[in-house]
Design a protein around this motif. Sequence first.
Motif, PDB file in Angstrom:
ATOM      1  N   SER A   1       0.775  -1.157   0.000  1.00  0.00           N
ATOM      2  CA  SER A   1      -0.030   0.124  -0.065  1.00  0.00           C
ATOM      3  C   SER A   1       0.883   1.200   0.057  1.00  0.00           C
ATOM      4  CB  SER A   1      -0.872  -0.029   0.885  1.00  0.00           C
ATOM      5  OG  SER A   1       0.129   0.234   2.491  1.00  0.00           O
ATOM      6  N   TYR A   2       0.456   2.383  -0.342  1.00  0.00           N
ATOM      7  CA  TYR A   2       1.131   3.826  -0.305  1.00  0.00           C
ATOM      8  C   TYR A   2       1.854   3.974   1.029  1.00  0.00           C
ATOM      9  CZ  TYR A   2       1.966   8.549  -0.774  1.00  0.00           C
ATOM     10  OH  TYR A   2       2.553   9.747  -0.579  1.00  0.00           O
ATOM     11  N   ALA A   3       1.135   3.570   2.023  1.00  0.00           N
ATOM     12  CA  ALA A   3       1.587   4.112   3.531  1.00  0.00           C
ATOM     13  C   ALA A   3       2.627   2.943   3.550  1.00  0.00           C
ATOM     14  CB  ALA A   3       0.434   3.928   4.531  1.00  0.00           C
ATOM     15  N   GLU A   4       2.584   1.766   3.182  1.00  0.00           N
ATOM     16  CA  GLU A   4       3.659   0.969   3.479  1.00  0.00           C
ATOM     17  C   GLU A   4       4.871   1.027   2.724  1.00  0.00           C
ATOM     18  OE1 GLU A   4       1.042  -3.159   4.820  1.00  0.00           O
ATOM     19  OE2 GLU A   4       1.272  -2.656   2.675  1.00  0.00           O
ATOM     20  N   GLN A   5       4.687   1.754   1.508  1.00  0.00           N
ATOM     21  CA  GLN A   5       5.682   1.905   0.713  1.00  0.00           C
ATOM     22  C   GLN A   5       6.541   2.911   1.346  1.00  0.00           C
ATOM     23  OE1 GLN A   5       4.938   2.573  -3.455  1.00  0.00           O
ATOM     24  NE2 GLN A   5       4.098   0.401  -3.776  1.00  0.00           N
ATOM     25  N   ARG A   6       5.454   4.146   1.729  1.00  0.00           N
ATOM     26  CA  ARG A   6       6.438   5.301   2.593  1.00  0.00           C
ATOM     27  C   ARG A   6       7.218   4.838   3.732  1.00  0.00           C
ATOM     28  NH1 ARG A   6       7.251   9.648  -0.363  1.00  0.00           N
ATOM     29  NH2 ARG A   6       6.957  11.092   1.153  1.00  0.00           N
TER      30      ARG A   6
ATOM     31  N   ALA B   1      18.286   3.083   7.399  1.00  0.00           N
ATOM     32  CA  ALA B   1      19.223   1.505   7.183  1.00  0.00           C
ATOM     33  C   ALA B   1      20.805   1.817   7.394  1.00  0.00           C
ATOM     34  CB  ALA B   1      18.857   0.833   5.957  1.00  0.00           C
ATOM     35  N   GLY B   2      21.416   2.899   6.873  1.00  0.00           N
ATOM     36  CA  GLY B   2      22.621   3.338   6.685  1.00  0.00           C
ATOM     37  C   GLY B   2      23.372   3.825   7.821  1.00  0.00           C
ATOM     38  N   GLY B   3      22.433   4.113   8.949  1.00  0.00           N
ATOM     39  CA  GLY B   3      23.015   4.183  10.196  1.00  0.00           C
ATOM     40  C   GLY B   3      23.160   5.694  10.376  1.00  0.00           C
ATOM     41  N   ALA B   4      22.428   6.575   9.411  1.00  0.00           N
ATOM     42  CA  ALA B   4      22.506   8.112   9.468  1.00  0.00           C
ATOM     43  C   ALA B   4      21.744   8.642  10.947  1.00  0.00           C
ATOM     44  CB  ALA B   4      21.912   8.723   8.343  1.00  0.00           C
ATOM     45  N   ASP B   5      22.764   9.722  11.396  1.00  0.00           N
ATOM     46  CA  ASP B   5      21.998  10.123  12.525  1.00  0.00           C
ATOM     47  C   ASP B   5      21.145  11.465  12.367  1.00  0.00           C
ATOM     48  OD1 ASP B   5      24.142  11.852  11.919  1.00  0.00           O
ATOM     49  OD2 ASP B   5      25.442  11.432  13.773  1.00  0.00           O
ATOM     50  N   VAL B   6      21.360  12.100  10.962  1.00  0.00           N
ATOM     51  CA  VAL B   6      20.445  13.182  10.811  1.00  0.00           C
ATOM     52  C   VAL B   6      19.349  12.559   9.637  1.00  0.00           C
ATOM     53  CG1 VAL B   6      20.262  15.444   9.754  1.00  0.00           C
ATOM     54  CG2 VAL B   6      22.147  14.765  11.438  1.00  0.00           C
ATOM     55  N   ILE B   7      18.238  12.647   9.751  1.00  0.00           N
ATOM     56  CA  ILE B   7      17.300  12.178   8.926  1.00  0.00           C
ATOM     57  C   ILE B   7      16.395  13.209   8.369  1.00  0.00           C
ATOM     58  CG2 ILE B   7      15.369  10.427   8.501  1.00  0.00           C
ATOM     59  CD1 ILE B   7      17.848   9.179   9.314  1.00  0.00           C
ATOM     60  N   MET B   8      16.425  13.381   7.007  1.00  0.00           N
ATOM     61  CA  MET B   8      15.257  14.243   6.361  1.00  0.00           C
ATOM     62  C   MET B   8      14.262  13.685   5.519  1.00  0.00           C
ATOM     63  SD  MET B   8      18.456  16.982   5.035  1.00  0.00           S
ATOM     64  CE  MET B   8      17.216  18.509   4.775  1.00  0.00           C
ATOM     65  N   LEU B   9      13.084  14.216   5.864  1.00  0.00           N
ATOM     66  CA  LEU B   9      11.984  13.432   5.482  1.00  0.00           C
ATOM     67  C   LEU B   9      11.160  14.574   4.488  1.00  0.00           C
ATOM     68  CD1 LEU B   9      10.643  11.176   8.357  1.00  0.00           C
ATOM     69  CD2 LEU B   9      12.226  10.696   6.317  1.00  0.00           C
ATOM     70  N   ASP B  10      10.798  14.476   3.269  1.00  0.00           N
ATOM     71  CA  ASP B  10      10.389  15.498   2.568  1.00  0.00           C
ATOM     72  C   ASP B  10       8.683  15.166   2.317  1.00  0.00           C
ATOM     73  OD1 ASP B  10       9.624  17.650   0.797  1.00  0.00           O
ATOM     74  OD2 ASP B  10      11.122  17.309  -0.465  1.00  0.00           O
ATOM     75  N   GLU B  11       7.913  15.711   3.158  1.00  0.00           N
ATOM     76  CA  GLU B  11       6.606  15.400   3.026  1.00  0.00           C
ATOM     77  C   GLU B  11       6.184  14.059   3.227  1.00  0.00           C
ATOM     78  OE1 GLU B  11       4.077  17.532   0.159  1.00  0.00           O
ATOM     79  OE2 GLU B  11       5.465  19.211   0.083  1.00  0.00           O
ATOM     80  N   PRO B  12       6.412  13.510   4.438  1.00  0.00           N
ATOM     81  CA  PRO B  12       6.367  11.901   4.503  1.00  0.00           C
ATOM     82  C   PRO B  12       4.919  11.393   4.513  1.00  0.00           C
ATOM     83  CG  PRO B  12       6.912  13.125   6.539  1.00  0.00           C
ATOM     84  CD  PRO B  12       7.095  14.092   5.631  1.00  0.00           C
ATOM     85  N   THR B  13       3.852  12.449   4.766  1.00  0.00           N
ATOM     86  CA  THR B  13       2.520  11.820   5.008  1.00  0.00           C
ATOM     87  C   THR B  13       1.862  12.509   4.075  1.00  0.00           C
ATOM     88  OG1 THR B  13       1.812  13.974   6.171  1.00  0.00           O
ATOM     89  CG2 THR B  13       2.749  11.901   7.704  1.00  0.00           C
ATOM     90  N   ALA B  14       2.095  12.981   2.945  1.00  0.00           N
ATOM     91  CA  ALA B  14       1.385  13.503   1.723  1.00  0.00           C
ATOM     92  C   ALA B  14       0.754  12.620   1.198  1.00  0.00           C
ATOM     93  CB  ALA B  14       2.603  14.045   0.839  1.00  0.00           C
ATOM     94  N   GLY B  15      -0.730  12.893   0.876  1.00  0.00           N
ATOM     95  CA  GLY B  15      -1.614  11.945   0.348  1.00  0.00           C
ATOM     96  C   GLY B  15      -2.160  10.982   0.974  1.00  0.00           C
ATOM     97  N   MET B  16      -1.944  10.966   2.229  1.00  0.00           N
ATOM     98  CA  MET B  16      -2.317   9.773   3.251  1.00  0.00           C
ATOM     99  C   MET B  16      -3.688  10.243   3.797  1.00  0.00           C
ATOM    100  SD  MET B  16       1.076   8.330   5.096  1.00  0.00           S
ATOM    101  CE  MET B  16       2.283   7.820   4.223  1.00  0.00           C
ATOM    102  N   SER B  17      -4.648   9.136   4.026  1.00  0.00           N
ATOM    103  CA  SER B  17      -5.691   9.291   5.095  1.00  0.00           C
ATOM    104  C   SER B  17      -5.136   9.357   6.500  1.00  0.00           C
ATOM    105  CB  SER B  17      -6.421   7.677   4.965  1.00  0.00           C
ATOM    106  OG  SER B  17      -5.681   6.860   5.733  1.00  0.00           O
ATOM    107  N   HIS B  18      -6.162   9.839   7.404  1.00  0.00           N
ATOM    108  CA  HIS B  18      -5.737   9.923   8.768  1.00  0.00           C
ATOM    109  C   HIS B  18      -5.266   8.577   9.325  1.00  0.00           C
ATOM    110  CE1 HIS B  18      -7.753  13.869   9.043  1.00  0.00           C
ATOM    111  NE2 HIS B  18      -8.714  13.458   8.718  1.00  0.00           N
ATOM    112  N   SER B  19      -5.805   7.510   9.180  1.00  0.00           N
ATOM    113  CA  SER B  19      -5.241   6.269   9.704  1.00  0.00           C
ATOM    114  C   SER B  19      -3.923   6.061   9.290  1.00  0.00           C
ATOM    115  CB  SER B  19      -6.054   5.037   9.372  1.00  0.00           C
ATOM    116  OG  SER B  19      -6.351   4.984   8.158  1.00  0.00           O
ATOM    117  N   GLU B  20      -3.517   6.254   8.018  1.00  0.00           N
ATOM    118  CA  GLU B  20      -2.446   6.238   7.442  1.00  0.00           C
ATOM    119  C   GLU B  20      -1.149   7.155   8.011  1.00  0.00           C
ATOM    120  OE1 GLU B  20      -2.994   4.575   2.756  1.00  0.00           O
ATOM    121  OE2 GLU B  20      -3.467   6.591   3.243  1.00  0.00           O
TER     122      GLU B  20
END
Length: 258
Positions: free
Chosen positions: A155-160, A169-188
């Motif tokens: 599903s879209y939410a699972e792909q995100r 996964a690479g162990g980064a300590d600074v994570i940048m997320l660009d619109e991580p919930t765009a297009g999702m329902s409230h539950s997603e």
Amino acid sequence: MNRSSAPAPALDISGLKKSFGKAEIIRGIDLSIEKGERHAVIGPNGAGKSTLFNLITARFPPTSGTVSLHGQDLAGLAPFQINRMGLSRSFQITNIFPAMTVFENVRCSLLWSKGYKYSFWHMVARSRDLTEAADAILEQINLTNRRDLPAGVLSYAEQRALEIGITIAGGADVIMLDEPTAGMSHSETDYIVDLIRKVTVNKTLVMVEHDMGVVFGLADRISVLVYGEIIATGKPEEVRGNPKVQEAYLGAALEAEH
């Protein structure tokens, strides 16, 4: 404590500008984000938020100004070099390998950090430490039961969620997320917010997000970007009550959600 003995911020942006031809998109940004902080960048469409992300991660070269990661100037570095220094990002458009399994997507993202690098003769399928690390991430992002499915059928939410797994996964300590919930329902959205909160414990999070519920629920501090300039930075309650922010963006954004 004097400034010289204070630890360097996770990200330090100074005098950052970006022009495309005569169009000045980023107009001089100064921003420090401390280690372990969850920082949201909000603003209207066209404000320059994605351009800012692309400047920080070296997808675009700046016209002027500097970006430092843990005190190290990133000038002249390629995106993959910055990633190996501990900064990883996701994109507005989901960026996964749809024909590979969920497990294989995560395993690929682990290869460099686990020391495989350009060692093409290794049989990664036989690597117990690699398999265990990938499975641990799948459990962390709640996709263990999707392990052997092609990523494209999620599903879209699972792909995100998978993309977030790849990002960490690479162990980064600074994570940048660009619109991580765009297009999702409230539950997603609730699912992804819980996931972000879990996987960024003890990490620095920088996110662009339009959903004000997500922003005010996750962020320690918020910066408001309007026409390429930051007009306010502060704690959520400070930004919510800022008259300049209300006039330029926040009032309309909150109203649009109701």
